[in-house]
Design a protein around this motif. Structure first.
Motif, mmCIF file in Angstrom:
data_model
loop_
_atom_site.group_PDB
_atom_site.id
_atom_site.type_symbol
_atom_site.label_atom_id
_atom_site.label_comp_id
_atom_site.label_asym_id
_atom_site.label_seq_id
_atom_site.Cartn_x
_atom_site.Cartn_y
_atom_site.Cartn_z
ATOM 1 N N THR A 90 -9.554 -3.582 -8.205
ATOM 2 C CA THR A 90 -10.495 -2.419 -8.192
ATOM 3 C C THR A 90 -10.028 -1.106 -9.173
ATOM 4 O OG1 THR A 90 -9.482 -1.292 -6.252
ATOM 5 C CG2 THR A 90 -11.237 -2.799 -5.600
ATOM 6 N N MET A 133 -7.426 -1.835 -0.571
ATOM 7 C CA MET A 133 -8.531 -2.616 -1.039
ATOM 8 C C MET A 133 -7.967 -4.446 -1.116
ATOM 9 S SD MET A 133 -10.788 -0.729 -1.452
ATOM 10 C CE MET A 133 -11.341 1.006 -1.979
ATOM 11 N N GLU A 163 -10.229 2.140 4.273
ATOM 12 C CA GLU A 163 -10.563 2.086 2.875
ATOM 13 C C GLU A 163 -9.190 2.315 2.204
ATOM 14 O OE1 GLU A 163 -13.909 3.536 1.567
ATOM 15 O OE2 GLU A 163 -15.194 2.126 2.835
#
Length: 896
Positions: free
Chosen positions: A831, A816, A813
């Protein structure tokens, strides 16, 4: 005492008589006053002295100057500063007199001498260290004041120094004075001095002529010439002063208080000439030998003539020599010669090997005691004697199996004479060899490492290792397990830091290229890795002391790391748990631990374990005292932190130069490791308020580079790393590569590695990978999608490597995005939070911190300490945030 007898000279008597004549007698005085005046001779002698203001002021100045000079002799700077300030005030009071009379010469002399004295103290670094805090502060203050104060007297001080240099240059020889002096006043003084020297030499010549004539007449006429000699003396006495004739030393003044003295050496010269004439006249033709030829001393007689030499006599003589050992006034060199002479007598009379071993033990001990100071090292001739004597002692022990030595043998139970029973000698050969090894270390510590002498001394290490191997062979059959472990450790300490090039060539398959037979025989020898493994495992199994085992483990790890056996070195370090209690070890063991950790970090860097290398080097490099922690030199400190005695102790702990680790290589490895970790992390957390620093030293170098007003091409190693970091931050891996790997950096750092080419290839690969990660972190917001083929071409990486790196970033993570497998593209996901979401996140962070602080205060008031600290089941906001934001560290742990 009357005034007549108190007079010291004719002039004083004339002055006193004239004073009596001028003073009028008082008329009408009563009898009581006259009686009071005639009470004692001392009261009659003392009279009231009326002095002028000039004398009073100058006397005050001279008294202060005398105090200053006394303080200068004992280096009391506080007293000097206090008296100098008082002197300045006194000189200011006498300003009116100085304006009339001029600056007095003694005042100028003090100012010049004091300034020279302070400059000399200031340049003496060792002396400044020994000063206490008050004296050091007073020295700095007084030096500034005297330099500022002497500017007003610059011309006077300059003229005084010129006169001083002229007189020192002309002392004892005739030199034209006009060459040195500039002013008319100095020229007059010089001419006056020159005339006095000529006059004095004239008197000396007349005196010499008179003495030589007397001697010649007395030699020609014998006893009948006494009267004529006396007449000649009377005649010449009329020409010269009687005082000059009979004086042994002529003293006259040169002005300004300087005295020139001429001594008479004619009598000595005349006696030498007479001795030469007598020697020439004798029939043997004696030749006089002048100084410089050493006198041949007779060897001291060990025994009286006719004494029967047996074991008891030799042992008694040995004990007599030993009784003088350590006493004041004992000549240590002569004592060593006596021992050698006694050993020769023992060999001549065949008194047995027991007495000879006893004498050899005492010879080696006397060689060690030759330097009473522990910090002093042995002279080269003493060192050679020591090695030869220990070799001879081992030869005797190997050739005679019936000799038992040990410290547990009492002197009363020794058996030194030849008999049916074996010899028993008190002594420890292991202690002598250990002391020899320590002396070798001191010799190397006190030799200039950049001289040929250091290389010559280092050649003796082969003899030292040979002696240790012979001792090891002897103790394996006759020694205890503890003694064998001590010898094993000595052998390990001479092996662990050396790179085995022959084993390295064999591992690369190059052993067939050796040309000579000697090289082939040496290459077929036992590898250092096998030797270290055998010695260390014996100590692990048999040793009962923690120190020897700890040193053996550290040396074993160091040797593994030096030969790029990373996993063995890491596993041995983790299994030993030395990092848990190393702070309780003695300083030499701590230095060895620091050296091992540094070598472990460099080994991890060579293997591509960047994070492990950074963690291993972090403690040493972040302290800023790597040179001191590795035992490779001392840093400048104040006397409050380390006194002179502590400094001497720390100097004895220093590692010899041939065992040093290159500090520039060490710093370069650390900074490059920090760059490869820090730059991607900074790009990933650019807008994070809670971003932490992985390496403070690396950030410091970046700030130093940003502060420079003019950025030129990098010159030093640090500047190269900073320039490479800036290029990597922009995703430009080629520029970063050119700054890290070039001719200058190769000569300074990378070529020092055994496999330099492999290390450079690893560095290029790491720079490409981390530059790709940094590029994606920095420019992910710009792209909607990007082809992996394009990234592969940009960073010159193969497609599977690019796919692996991007997949790890998506899984952790950090990025993104998603992978479109058919088109081999990376699709970016938008995001970015809106402004309202950003404000909501900040509010949530503040509320979470407030709740945690409130709970902590509540737990402290209630006295419950476990509720807050063991709140694992709740998780908490901070734990979730860490999971969401920063998978960088988690990703590193999984990938490296």
């Amino acid at each position: 005492m009357s005034r007549f007898f108190a007079t010291g000279s004719d002039s004083e008597s004339e002055e006193s008589s004239s004073a009596d004549e001028i003073t009028p007698k008082a008329t009408g005085t009563t009898f009581n006053k006259q009686q009071a005046l005639l009470l004692s001779d001392d009261e009659e002698d003392t009279k009231r002295v009326v002095r002028s203001a000039k004398d009073k002021r100058f006397e005050e100045l001279t008294n202060i100057i005398k105090t200053i000079r006394n303080a200068m002799k004992i280096r009391d700077m506080s007293k000097c500063l206090e008296e100098f300030e008082q002197l300045c005030r006194a000189f200011l009071k006498s300003k009116t007199i100085v304006d009339k009379e001029g600056v007095p010469q003694f005042y100028v002399r003090l100012l010049a001498d004091l300034e020279d004295y302070l400059n000399q103290l200031w340049e003496d670094k060792e002396g400044k260290k020994k000063m206490n805090k008050n004296n050091a502060k007073a020295l700095s203050t007084l030096r500034q004041k005297i330099r500022k104060y002497n500017k007003d007297f610059e011309t006077e001080i300059t003229s005084y120094k010129e006169v001083l240099s002229c007189r020192e240059g002309t002392r004892g020889q005739q030199v034209p004075q006009g060459r040195c002096c500039r002013s008319r006043h100095l020229l007059q003084d010089s001419l006056r001095w020159f005339l006095r020297v000529l006059t004095m030499q004239l008197f000396v010549c007349q005196d010499e002529e008179s003495e030589s004539e007397d001697d010649e007449e007395s030699e020609d006429w014998g006893s009948d010439s006494v009267d004529s000699g006396s007449e000649s003396e009377d005649n010449e006495g009329a020409a010269a002063s009687l005082a000059v004739v009979f004086l042994k030393k002529y003293v006259f003044s040169l002005g300004h208080g300087r005295i020139l003295s001429l001594k008479k050496h004619k009598k000595k010269e005349r006696l030498e000439e007479e001795a030469d004439e007598e020697g020439d006249g004798e029939e043997g033709g004696w030749e006089k030998v002048k100084g410089g030829v050493p006198l041949v001393k007779e060897k001291p007689k060990m025994f009286a003539k006719g004494t029967e030499i047996n074991s008891a006599v030799v042992i008694k003589k040995l004990s007599e020599i030993l009784q003088a050992r350590g006493k004041k006034g004992t000549d240590r060199a002569a004592q060593i010669e006596l021992f050698h002479a006694l050993a020769g007598i023992s060999n001549e009379n065949n008194l047995g090997e027991g007495i000879l071993v006893k004498i050899k033990f005492n010879i080696v001990s006397s060689l060690y005691d030759y330097n009473p100071n522990l910090a002093a090292f042995m002279k080269p001739e003493m060192w050679k004697k020591c090695l030869e004597c220990i070799d001879e002692l081992l030869d005797i022990l190997f050739n005679n199996n019936n000799i038992f030595i040990g410290e547990n043998i009492a002197e009363d139970s020794e058996n030194l004479a030849i008999s049916d029973q074996p010899f028993r000698v008190r002594g420890c050969i292991l202690t002598l060899v250990e002391r020899m090894d320590e002396e070798f270390t001191k010799v190397m510590q006190n030799t200039d490492p950049h001289s040929q002498e250091y290389v010559d001394n280092l050649k003796d290490e082969g003899r030292v290792c040979g002696i240790i191997d012979r001792l090891l062979q002897y103790l394996e059959s006759k020694g205890s397990t503890e003694e064998v472990c001590r010898v094993f450790l000595r052998r390990i300490m001479h092996t662990y830091y050396k790179f085995d090039y022959k084993a390295h060539r064999r591992s690369l398959g190059l052993q067939g290229e050796t040309k000579s037979e000697q090289d082939q025989e040496e290459s077929e020898g036992e590898d250092s890795a096998v030797i270290m493994d055998r010695l260390c495992k014996f100590i692990y199994a048999k040793d009962r002391t923690d120190r020897i085992r700890t040193c053996a483990i550290l040396c074993h790890i160091y040797h593994h790391a030096l030969h790029s056996r990373w996993f063995q070195a890491r596993d041995l370090m983790l299994m030993s748990h030395l990092q848990d209690n190393i702070q309780h070890a003695d300083p030499p063991v701590q230095i060895l631990y620091n050296r091992t950790m540094v070598q472990l970090g460099i080994c991890a860097f060579r293997q591509g374990m960047i994070k492990d290398a950074h963690n291993a080097l972090l403690d040493i490099q972040s302290s800023g005292r790597a040179k001191e922690l590795l035992g490779q030199g001392l840093l400048m400190r104040n006397m409050q932190e380390r006194n002179a005695e502590q400094e001497k102790i720390e100097k004895r702990r220093q590692v010899p130069f041939h065992m040093h680790i290159n500090l520039e290589l060490l710093e370069c490895v650390y900074l490059v490791s920090a760059m490869l970790l820090e730059i991607p992390y900074m790009a990933a957390h650019e807008f994070d308020a809670r971003r932490r620093m992985i390496s403070k030293q690396f950030h410091h170098q970046l700030r130093v580079g940003e502060r420079q007003p003019l950025l030129g091409p990098p010159e030093s190693m640090r500047e190269h790393v900073v320039a490479a970091s800036k290029a990597m931050k922009m995703g430009d891996w080629k520029t970063c590569h050119s700054f890290i790997i070039n001719e200058k950096m190769n000569s300074k750092v990378w070529d020092l590695f055994p496999e330099a080419q492999r290390v450079q290839e690893m560095l290029v690969r790491k720079i490409q990978e981390e530059s790709l990660r940094t590029y994606l972190f920095t420019y992910s917001s710009v792209y909607d999608s990007i082809s992996m083929k394009t990234l592969s071409e940009m960073f010159e990486l193969d497609l599977p490597t690019v796919h692996s790196i991007i997949s790890k970033m998506i899984i952790n993570e950090e990025l993104m995005a998603s992978l479109d497998q058919p088109t081999q593209t990376v699709v970016m996901h938008r995001t970015e939070p809106t402004s309202l979401q950003n404000m909501a996140l900040q509010l949530a962070e503040k509320l979470g911190g407030l709740v945690e602080n409130n709970e902590r205060v509540f737990d402290l008031k209630q006295g419950v300490y476990g509720g807050y600290f063991n709140r694992d089941h709740k998780g908490g906001y901070q734990q979730k945030q860490n999971y969401q934001r920063g998978g960088y560290r988690t990703q590193n742990q999984s990938s490296y």
